[in-house]
Design an enzyme around this catalytic site. Structure first.
Site, PDB file in Angstrom:
ATOM      1  N   GLY A  11       0.020 -19.104  11.623  1.00 15.34           N
ATOM      2  CA  GLY A  11      -0.230 -20.392  12.276  1.00 15.34           C
ATOM      3  C   GLY A  11       0.877 -20.728  13.263  1.00 15.34           C
ATOM      4  N   ALA A  22      15.163 -17.998  22.742  1.00 16.45           N
ATOM      5  CA  ALA A  22      16.499 -17.647  22.242  1.00 16.45           C
ATOM      6  C   ALA A  22      16.609 -16.141  22.000  1.00 16.45           C
ATOM      7  CB  ALA A  22      16.778 -18.411  20.950  1.00 16.45           C
ATOM      8  N   VAL A  23      15.558 -15.555  21.443  1.00 16.58           N
ATOM      9  CA  VAL A  23      15.566 -14.104  21.187  1.00 16.58           C
ATOM     10  C   VAL A  23      15.700 -13.353  22.512  1.00 16.58           C
ATOM     11  CG1 VAL A  23      14.109 -12.153  20.442  1.00 16.58           C
ATOM     12  CG2 VAL A  23      14.271 -14.222  19.010  1.00 16.58           C
ATOM     13  N   ARG A  72      -4.127 -14.000  13.488  1.00 12.40           N
ATOM     14  CA  ARG A  72      -4.069 -13.296  12.212  1.00 12.40           C
ATOM     15  C   ARG A  72      -4.694 -11.929  12.488  1.00 12.40           C
ATOM     16  NH1 ARG A  72      -2.306 -17.755   9.186  1.00 12.40           N
ATOM     17  NH2 ARG A  72      -3.261 -19.652   9.918  1.00 12.40           N
ATOM     18  N   GLY A 102       5.237 -16.920   9.135  1.00 12.56           N
ATOM     19  CA  GLY A 102       5.377 -17.294   7.730  1.00 12.56           C
ATOM     20  C   GLY A 102       5.495 -16.075   6.822  1.00 12.56           C
ATOM     21  N   ASP A 103       5.345 -16.323   5.535  1.00 13.79           N
ATOM     22  CA  ASP A 103       5.502 -15.258   4.541  1.00 13.79           C
ATOM     23  C   ASP A 103       4.579 -14.065   4.789  1.00 13.79           C
ATOM     24  OD1 ASP A 103       7.555 -16.169   2.961  1.00 13.79           O
ATOM     25  OD2 ASP A 103       6.257 -17.316   1.630  1.00 13.79           O
ATOM     26  N   THR A 125       6.843 -22.166  10.729  1.00 13.40           N
ATOM     27  CA  THR A 125       5.634 -22.779  10.176  1.00 13.40           C
ATOM     28  C   THR A 125       5.899 -24.257   9.958  1.00 13.40           C
ATOM     29  OG1 THR A 125       4.264 -23.018   8.185  1.00 13.40           O
ATOM     30  CG2 THR A 125       6.349 -21.909   7.885  1.00 13.40           C
ATOM     31  N   ASP A 127       4.717 -25.976   7.683  1.00 10.54           N
ATOM     32  CA  ASP A 127       4.562 -26.333   6.263  1.00 10.54           C
ATOM     33  C   ASP A 127       5.859 -26.343   5.459  1.00 10.54           C
ATOM     34  OD1 ASP A 127       1.848 -26.335   6.869  1.00 10.54           O
ATOM     35  OD2 ASP A 127       1.605 -24.233   6.311  1.00 10.54           O
ATOM     36  N   ASP A 129       7.054 -23.988   3.901  1.00 11.04           N
ATOM     37  CA  ASP A 129       6.751 -23.333   2.627  1.00 11.04           C
ATOM     38  C   ASP A 129       7.313 -21.911   2.543  1.00 11.04           C
ATOM     39  OD1 ASP A 129       5.090 -22.229   4.486  1.00 11.04           O
ATOM     40  OD2 ASP A 129       3.259 -22.384   3.305  1.00 11.04           O
ATOM     41  N   ARG A 162      -7.309 -53.106   4.535  1.00 11.12           N
ATOM     42  CA  ARG A 162      -7.956 -51.897   4.030  1.00 11.12           C
ATOM     43  C   ARG A 162      -6.987 -50.990   3.302  1.00 11.12           C
ATOM     44  NH1 ARG A 162     -11.308 -50.718   9.451  1.00 11.12           N
ATOM     45  NH2 ARG A 162     -13.248 -51.718   8.826  1.00 11.12           N
ATOM     46  N   ARG A 171      -0.580 -26.748   3.810  1.00 12.72           N
ATOM     47  CA  ARG A 171      -1.126 -25.645   2.994  1.00 12.72           C
ATOM     48  C   ARG A 171      -1.017 -25.982   1.520  1.00 12.72           C
ATOM     49  NH1 ARG A 171      -1.196 -20.115   4.825  1.00 12.72           N
ATOM     50  NH2 ARG A 171      -2.195 -20.201   6.878  1.00 12.72           N
ATOM     51  N   LYS A 214       0.334 -57.974  -1.622  1.00 10.48           N
ATOM     52  CA  LYS A 214       0.054 -56.881  -0.668  1.00 10.48           C
ATOM     53  C   LYS A 214      -1.458 -56.681  -0.544  1.00 10.48           C
ATOM     54  CE  LYS A 214       1.339 -52.050   0.203  1.00 10.48           C
ATOM     55  NZ  LYS A 214       2.021 -52.112   1.507  1.00 10.48           N
ATOM     56  N   ARG A 253      -0.017 -29.669  14.419  1.00 11.20           N
ATOM     57  CA  ARG A 253       0.507 -28.349  14.787  1.00 11.20           C
ATOM     58  C   ARG A 253       0.978 -28.299  16.231  1.00 11.20           C
ATOM     59  NH1 ARG A 253      -2.335 -24.267  11.476  1.00 11.20           N
ATOM     60  NH2 ARG A 253      -2.611 -22.993  13.303  1.00 11.20           N
TER      61      ARG A 253
HETATM   62  P1  ATP Z   1       1.381 -19.473   8.136  1.00 12.70           P
HETATM   63  O1  ATP Z   1       1.300 -19.548   6.636  1.00 12.70           O
HETATM   64  O2  ATP Z   1       2.294 -20.453   8.722  1.00 12.70           O
HETATM   65  O3  ATP Z   1       0.053 -19.440   8.820  1.00 12.70           O
HETATM   66  P2  ATP Z   1       1.831 -16.648   7.748  1.00 12.70           P
HETATM   67  O4  ATP Z   1       2.674 -15.684   8.481  1.00 12.70           O
HETATM   68  O5  ATP Z   1       2.083 -16.743   6.256  1.00 12.70           O
HETATM   69  O6  ATP Z   1       2.036 -18.037   8.472  1.00 12.70           O
HETATM   70  P3  ATP Z   1      -0.671 -15.247   7.388  1.00 12.70           P
HETATM   71  O7  ATP Z   1      -2.011 -15.489   7.975  1.00 12.70           O
HETATM   72  O8  ATP Z   1      -0.546 -15.170   5.911  1.00 12.70           O
HETATM   73  O9  ATP Z   1       0.285 -16.356   8.006  1.00 12.70           O
HETATM   74  O10 ATP Z   1      -0.106 -13.862   7.966  1.00 12.70           O
HETATM   75  C1  ATP Z   1      -0.098 -13.590   9.347  1.00 12.70           C
HETATM   76  C2  ATP Z   1      -0.415 -12.143   9.600  1.00 12.70           C
HETATM   77  O11 ATP Z   1       0.597 -11.324   8.980  1.00 12.70           O
HETATM   78  C3  ATP Z   1      -1.725 -11.643   9.010  1.00 12.70           C
HETATM   79  O12 ATP Z   1      -2.837 -11.924   9.803  1.00 12.70           O
HETATM   80  C4  ATP Z   1      -1.465 -10.143   8.931  1.00 12.70           C
HETATM   81  O13 ATP Z   1      -1.628  -9.541  10.189  1.00 12.70           O
HETATM   82  C5  ATP Z   1       0.008 -10.101   8.539  1.00 12.70           C
HETATM   83  N1  ATP Z   1       0.106  -9.967   7.069  1.00 12.70           N
HETATM   84  C6  ATP Z   1      -0.136 -10.908   6.141  1.00 12.70           C
HETATM   85  N2  ATP Z   1       0.000 -10.420   4.891  1.00 12.70           N
HETATM   86  C7  ATP Z   1       0.329  -9.127   5.034  1.00 12.70           C
HETATM   87  C8  ATP Z   1       0.617  -8.060   4.122  1.00 12.70           C
HETATM   88  N3  ATP Z   1       0.571  -8.239   2.808  1.00 12.70           N
HETATM   89  N4  ATP Z   1       0.930  -6.863   4.653  1.00 12.70           N
HETATM   90  C9  ATP Z   1       0.961  -6.677   5.983  1.00 12.70           C
HETATM   91  N5  ATP Z   1       0.705  -7.625   6.888  1.00 12.70           N
HETATM   92  C10 ATP Z   1       0.396  -8.833   6.438  1.00 12.70           C
END
Ligand code: ATP
Length: 320
Positions: A11, A22-23, A72, A102-103, A125, A127, A129, A162, A171, A214, A253
């Site tokens: 996301g 920056a990168v 994704r 994200g993760d 992200t 979130d 999270d 209301r 999430r 209130k 977002r």
């Molecule tokens: P957010 O939660 O903010 O949307 P995120 O990075 O966690 O961010 P995901 O949709 O879970 O979002 O992952 C993004 C992309 O990372 C996926 O579409 C996929 O291409 C890759 N990805 C996710 N999980 C895996 C995994 N287990 N192994 C390899 N690639 C992955």
């Protein structure tokens, strides 16, 4: 390291552009070439890439979204997709990757690392999270956007006596809801980390508060709890107070990143490239005790983060 690739994945979040900037600029300052990869891992597999120069990241620090686009990529979750990705890196001359996301995106980065492409993750992200980091790029902007929207809702909620039930993003995490709930004086904040009791946490609190004079109420519901409309219906049926549900959705977002997101993103992007230059690979950049730090990517992905329930006590005590 002569050439690095940079991509945004998952996301989008306000401040991702500041991180890309920056990168790119840190790398160029060290004589490292940068390849921008579009639409996350899709762009890597499809060769949707372009070389980034100093001016390629001009006029983006204040813009939401991501100039590299994001997506994704299901193919990249498969072993074949990952192998193809690593081969693409070699073909494009990419010696290391910086992945902003994200993760899920970090799991993709780890897969590349296991195939010999050094990676650094940057938490992007709204979130908040990502377990290893106290802060993620986009979180502050998203919360401020939510607060701005809810302040507008409050005006109309107040003039009609209301109850507004407002669903905010996050999430499966309640970080946005908790902070936004405190900042908007919500009578109740429902988060996925803590089961709620409709009678105790909402209805009796509303009845009690009504007795003190209130007449209008805000209830914040985290996305991970959901069912804002059902909740509004239930509140109206039980209290007789006209109740409306509002799902804030994707406005949270977008928008121009706040100072905090721009500065954190700039620091994180700078830190990521410095790690690569020093030959420190396969790390996730994070914030700990207000400092920029980094963790091994496997450690980062196995960490857990908990909600500060003291925040709920703050809300329950003050927003009454
Ligand atoms: P957010 O939660 O903010 O949307 P995120 O990075 O966690 O961010 P995901 O949709 O879970 O979002 O992952 C993004 C992309 O990372 C996926 O579409 C996929 O291409 C890759 N990805 C996710 N999980 C895996 C995994 N287990 N192994 C390899 N690639 C992955």
């Amino acid at each position: 390291i002569k050439t690095i690739g940079v991509l945004t994945s998952g996301g989008d979040a306000p401040g991702m552009n500041a991180a890309v900037r920056a990168v790119v600029r840190t790398a160029l300052s060290k004589g490292i070439k940068v390849i921008g990869i579009q639409r996350g891992y899709n762009g890597l597999l499809n060769g949707e890439v372009r070389e980034m120069d100093l001016r390629s990241v001009s006029e983006i620090i204040h813009r939401g979204g991501t100039v590299l686009y994001t997506a994704r990529c299901l193919e990249f979750v498969t072993a074949e997709g990952q192998k193809k990705g690593a081969e693409k890196c070699k073909e494009l001359g990419i010696d290391a990757m910086v992945v902003i996301g994200g993760d899920g995106s970090f799991k993709g980065a780890r897969a590349l690392a296991n195939l010999g492409i050094p990676c650094i993750g940057i938490p992007g992200t709204i979130d908040n999270d990502i377990a290893c980091s106290e802060y993620t790029i986009g979180y502050d902007t998203a919360m401020n956007t939510a607060v701005e929207m809810i302040d507008k809702l409050r005006d109309t909620t107040q003039s009609h006596d209301r109850c507004s039930v407002v669903e905010v993003m996050g999430r499966n995490a309640g970080y946005i809801a908790l902070n936004v709930g405190i900042a908007t004086g919500a009578l109740a904040i429902l988060i996925p980390e803590r089961p709620y009791d409709l009678d105790h946490d909402i209805i009796s609190r509303m009845n009690q508060t009504q007795k003190t004079g209130k007449k209008h109420f805000i209830v914040i519901v985290a996305e991970g709890v959901g069912h804002a409309q059902e909740l509004a219906n239930e509140i109206q049926a039980r209290t007789g107070i006209d109740s409306r549900a509002t799902v804030l959705g994707h406005v949270q977002r977008g928008g121009s990143p706040t100072l905090r997101d721009r500065v954190t993103a700039s620091q994180m992007g700078y830190h990521a490239v410095n790690l690569l230059e020093k030959g420190i690979y396969n790390r996730v950049v994070a914030v700990s005790a207000d400092k920029i730090v980094d963790y091994d990517i496997n450690v980062a992905l196995s960490m857990h983060k908990t909600i500060d329930t003291m925040m709920l006590d703050v809300a329950n005590t003050i927003s009454i």
